[in-house]
Write a protein that holds these residues in place. Structure first.
Motif, PDB file in Angstrom:
ATOM      1  N   PRO A   8       0.881  -1.165  -0.066  1.00 24.79           N
ATOM      2  CA  PRO A   8       0.177  -0.127  -0.034  1.00 24.79           C
ATOM      3  C   PRO A   8       0.950   1.370  -0.087  1.00 24.79           C
ATOM      4  O   PRO A   8       1.665   1.309   0.569  1.00 24.79           O
ATOM      5  N   ALA A   9       0.451   2.331  -0.783  1.00 23.05           N
ATOM      6  CA  ALA A   9       1.302   3.347  -0.784  1.00 23.05           C
ATOM      7  C   ALA A   9       0.321   4.586  -0.808  1.00 23.05           C
ATOM      8  O   ALA A   9      -0.665   4.712  -1.736  1.00 23.05           O
ATOM      9  N   PHE A  10       0.629   5.461   0.196  1.00 21.49           N
ATOM     10  CA  PHE A  10       0.044   6.841   0.460  1.00 21.49           C
ATOM     11  C   PHE A  10       0.787   7.952   0.386  1.00 21.49           C
ATOM     12  O   PHE A  10       1.772   8.077   1.306  1.00 21.49           O
ATOM     13  N   ASN A  11       1.047   8.677  -0.690  1.00 14.90           N
ATOM     14  CA  ASN A  11       1.914   9.682  -0.875  1.00 14.90           C
ATOM     15  C   ASN A  11       3.270   9.178  -0.464  1.00 14.90           C
ATOM     16  O   ASN A  11       4.193   9.772   0.140  1.00 14.90           O
ATOM     17  N   GLU A  12       3.836   8.461  -1.598  1.00 12.36           N
ATOM     18  CA  GLU A  12       5.218   7.677  -1.448  1.00 12.36           C
ATOM     19  C   GLU A  12       6.046   7.747  -2.647  1.00 12.36           C
ATOM     20  O   GLU A  12       6.710   7.004  -3.228  1.00 12.36           O
ATOM     21  N   GLU A  13       5.613   9.206  -3.488  1.00 11.85           N
ATOM     22  CA  GLU A  13       6.318   9.055  -4.873  1.00 11.85           C
ATOM     23  C   GLU A  13       7.675   8.942  -4.975  1.00 11.85           C
ATOM     24  O   GLU A  13       8.136   8.197  -5.940  1.00 11.85           O
ATOM     25  N   LYS A  14       8.658   9.312  -4.191  1.00 11.17           N
ATOM     26  CA  LYS A  14      10.092   9.053  -4.042  1.00 11.17           C
ATOM     27  C   LYS A  14      10.652   7.663  -3.774  1.00 11.17           C
ATOM     28  O   LYS A  14      11.668   7.379  -3.949  1.00 11.17           O
ATOM     29  N   ASN A  15       9.713   6.815  -3.325  1.00 12.84           N
ATOM     30  CA  ASN A  15      10.078   5.514  -2.646  1.00 12.84           C
ATOM     31  C   ASN A  15       9.644   4.433  -3.817  1.00 12.84           C
ATOM     32  O   ASN A  15      10.324   3.323  -3.390  1.00 12.84           O
ATOM     33  N   ILE A  16       8.756   4.611  -4.550  1.00 17.12           N
ATOM     34  CA  ILE A  16       8.012   3.608  -5.278  1.00 17.12           C
ATOM     35  C   ILE A  16       9.224   2.917  -6.073  1.00 17.12           C
ATOM     36  O   ILE A  16       9.348   1.755  -6.229  1.00 17.12           O
ATOM     37  N   THR A  17       9.986   3.894  -6.817  1.00 17.57           N
ATOM     38  CA  THR A  17      10.999   3.313  -7.814  1.00 17.57           C
ATOM     39  C   THR A  17      12.037   2.545  -7.206  1.00 17.57           C
ATOM     40  O   THR A  17      12.474   1.287  -7.307  1.00 17.57           O
ATOM     41  N   PRO A  18      12.690   3.179  -6.151  1.00 21.74           N
ATOM     42  CA  PRO A  18      13.914   2.437  -5.687  1.00 21.74           C
ATOM     43  C   PRO A  18      13.409   1.102  -4.785  1.00 21.74           C
ATOM     44  O   PRO A  18      14.115   0.234  -4.856  1.00 21.74           O
ATOM     45  N   LEU A  19      12.006   1.303  -4.363  1.00 23.70           N
ATOM     46  CA  LEU A  19      11.526  -0.147  -3.527  1.00 23.70           C
ATOM     47  C   LEU A  19      11.470  -1.138  -4.780  1.00 23.70           C
ATOM     48  O   LEU A  19      11.928  -2.243  -4.687  1.00 23.70           O
ATOM     49  N   HIS A  20      10.959  -0.819  -5.834  1.00 26.81           N
ATOM     50  CA  HIS A  20      10.812  -1.848  -6.861  1.00 26.81           C
ATOM     51  C   HIS A  20      12.165  -2.470  -7.425  1.00 26.81           C
ATOM     52  O   HIS A  20      12.347  -3.563  -7.388  1.00 26.81           O
ATOM     53  N   ASN A  21      13.304  -1.318  -7.539  1.00 26.52           N
ATOM     54  CA  ASN A  21      14.519  -2.006  -7.815  1.00 26.52           C
ATOM     55  C   ASN A  21      14.940  -2.948  -6.762  1.00 26.52           C
ATOM     56  O   ASN A  21      15.367  -4.136  -7.252  1.00 26.52           O
ATOM     57  N   GLU A  22      14.883  -2.729  -5.611  1.00 22.17           N
ATOM     58  CA  GLU A  22      14.971  -3.401  -4.442  1.00 22.17           C
ATOM     59  C   GLU A  22      14.492  -4.830  -4.667  1.00 22.17           C
ATOM     60  O   GLU A  22      15.124  -5.872  -4.110  1.00 22.17           O
ATOM     61  N   LEU A  23      13.135  -4.621  -4.654  1.00 21.44           N
ATOM     62  CA  LEU A  23      12.344  -6.067  -4.672  1.00 21.44           C
ATOM     63  C   LEU A  23      12.833  -6.714  -5.897  1.00 21.44           C
ATOM     64  O   LEU A  23      12.967  -8.027  -5.491  1.00 21.44           O
ATOM     65  N   LEU A  24      13.157  -6.283  -7.067  1.00 17.06           N
ATOM     66  CA  LEU A  24      13.394  -7.164  -8.079  1.00 17.06           C
ATOM     67  C   LEU A  24      14.769  -7.747  -7.860  1.00 17.06           C
ATOM     68  O   LEU A  24      14.813  -9.052  -8.289  1.00 17.06           O
TER      69      LEU A  24
END
Ligand code: UDP
Ligand code: MG
Length: 308
Positions: A8-24
Motif C-alpha cells: 500500500p502506498a499513500f504519498n510515497e512518490e520518491k520511494n516507489i521506484t527504489p523499492l521496486h528495484n530492491e524488490l526485483l
C-alpha cells in the motif's frame, strides 16, 4: 508456486521506484513466479504516475487505485482480495522494510507455519513512536494472549488460505496475527531489518494508540462474545442493577433508621441510574444477539479444517 507482494502506498512518490528495484533484485534470486500489487491509497502526489511508469517495464505489476484515502487496512484488504499467489507477502512502500528479508520469511514458513511475522527488533523510528508501540504491544499481548513481539510490523508472509475468511476494517491490520491465531493458524516470527524513513512522511500520529485500543476492544469482543453477546452485556447489566439495588437499600436504611431525607444523599439518584443502566445493558445484549443471528445467517461461527 506464486508469490503476491502487496504494497500500500499513500504519498510515497520518491520511494516507489527504489523499492521496486530492491524488490526485483531479491525476487530474481528466488524460484517463484510473482506479482506485485501496488495499492495507491488516494495519493495526492505523483505516486500513481510512478507506479504506472513501472508497470510499463514490469508486466508482473498490478495496480489498485483507490478513489480517496481509505487507510492501510482497506488497502491490505483490497490487495488480499485481488492476490492470486499461493503465498502472500505484505510490506510498506516507504523502504522501512527490506525486501532482502523475503527469502528468510519464506524459509521460516516452510518450517511448518501458516504465517510468519517480521519483528523489527532494531526499530528505526523516533522515540515517541517506539514508546507508544511498546505499551500497545504489551497491552495486546496481555489481552489477546498472543506471543509474537511486533504485530504492527507490516512485513509478513501468509499462506493464501489464512486470508480467505478474514474481514478487515478500522485499523485492524495490526491485529491480523491475533485474529488468525484464534482461528487456529500457526504463527511464526523472525527478526527483520528496519530502516529510517528517508523521504515522505509517516501517516500516523499519537491518536493511533487510542484507535488501536478501540480496535483491540472490538476484536476481543468478536473473539470472546460474538457467539453469546448476552453473557457480557447481561453480566454488566446485572452488576449495574446490583449496584443500583444496593444504593437503593442504603438510602432506605438512612431514611428509616437515621431519619435522613432522600434528597440529602445522591443514593436514590444512583439507584435509579444504575438500575436503568442495567436494564439498558440487558436490552443491548438481546439486540446484539438478534444482530449476530442475522450476521451468521449465511456463515458459521467456526472454521472446519477438513471432514473425513
Ligand atoms: N499507508 C497507506 N494508507 C494510509 C496510511 C499509510 O497506504 O492511510 C501506507 C504508507 O504509504 C506506507 C505504509 O502504509 O507504505 C505504512 O505507513 P507509514 O510508513 O506512514 O507508517 P509507520 O511506518 O510510520 O508506522
Ligand atoms: Mg513507515
Amino acid at each position: 508456486m506464486k508469490l503476491s507482494i502487496i504494497i500500500p502506498a499513500f504519498n510515497e512518490e520518491k520511494n516507489i521506484t527504489p523499492l521496486h528495484n530492491e524488490l526485483l533484485a531479491t525476487l530474481i534470486t528466488l524460484n517463484y513466479k510473482y506479482e506485485i500489487i501496488f495499492i495507491d491509497d488516494g495519493s495526492t502526489d505523483s505516486t500513481f504516475k510512478e507506479i504506472l511508469k513501472l508497470k510499463e517495464q514490469d508486466k508482473n505489476i498490478r495496480i489498485i487505485k483507490f478513489k480517496k484515502n481509505f487507510g492501510q487496512t482497506a488497502a491490505w484488504n483490497a490487495g488480499f482480495t485481488l492476490a492470486k499467489g499461493d503465498l502472500i507477502i505484505v510490506m510498506d512502500a516507504d523502504l522501512q522494510n527490506d525486501p532482502k528479508d523475503i527469502p528468510l520469511l519464506i524459509n521460516k514458513l516452510n518450517e511448518g507455519y501458516d504465517i510468519v511475522s517480521g519483528w523489527r527488533y532494531n526499530r528505526k523510528d523516533n522515540f515517541s513512536k517506539k514508546i507508544f508501540s511498546f505499551f500497545a504491544n504489551k497491552l495486546r499481548k496481555l489481552l489477546t494472549g498472543e506471543k509474537i513481539h511486533d504485530s504492527g510490523c507490516s512485513l509478513k508472509i501468509y499462506k493464501k488460505e489464512c486470508l480467505k475468511n478474514l474481514k478487515l476494517y478500522g485499523e485492524m491490520h495490526r491485529y491480523i496475527t491475533a485474529i488468525l491465531s484464534w482461528e487456529g493458524y500457526k504463527i511464526g516470527e523472525i527478526k527483520v531489518s528496519h530502516n529510517f524513513r528517508n523521504t515522505g512522511k509517516t501517516k500516523y500520529s499519537s491518536s493511533r494508540l487510542f484507535k488501536g485500543m478501540m480496535d483491540l476492544l472490538l476484536i476481543l469482543f468478536w473473539q470472546k462474545y460474538s457467539g453469546r453477546p448476552i453473557h457480557i452485556f447481561g453480566l454488566l447489566g446485572f452488576l449495574s442493577a446490583l449496584l443500583g439495588f444496593l444504593a437503593g437499600i442504603t438510602s432506605l436504611y438512612f431514611w428509616f433508621f437515621k431519619n435522613l431525607s432522600f434528597s440529602k444523599t445522591f443514593l436514590p439518584n444512583a439507584a435509579i441510574f444504575f438500575i436503568l443502566m442495567g436494564i439498558n445493558l440487558l436490552i443491548f445484549g438481546i439486540i446484539a444477539d438478534i444482530c449476530l443471528k442475522i450476521y451468521y445467517k449465511d456463515e458459521e461461527p467456526y472454521l472446519i479444517e477438513k471432514i473425513i
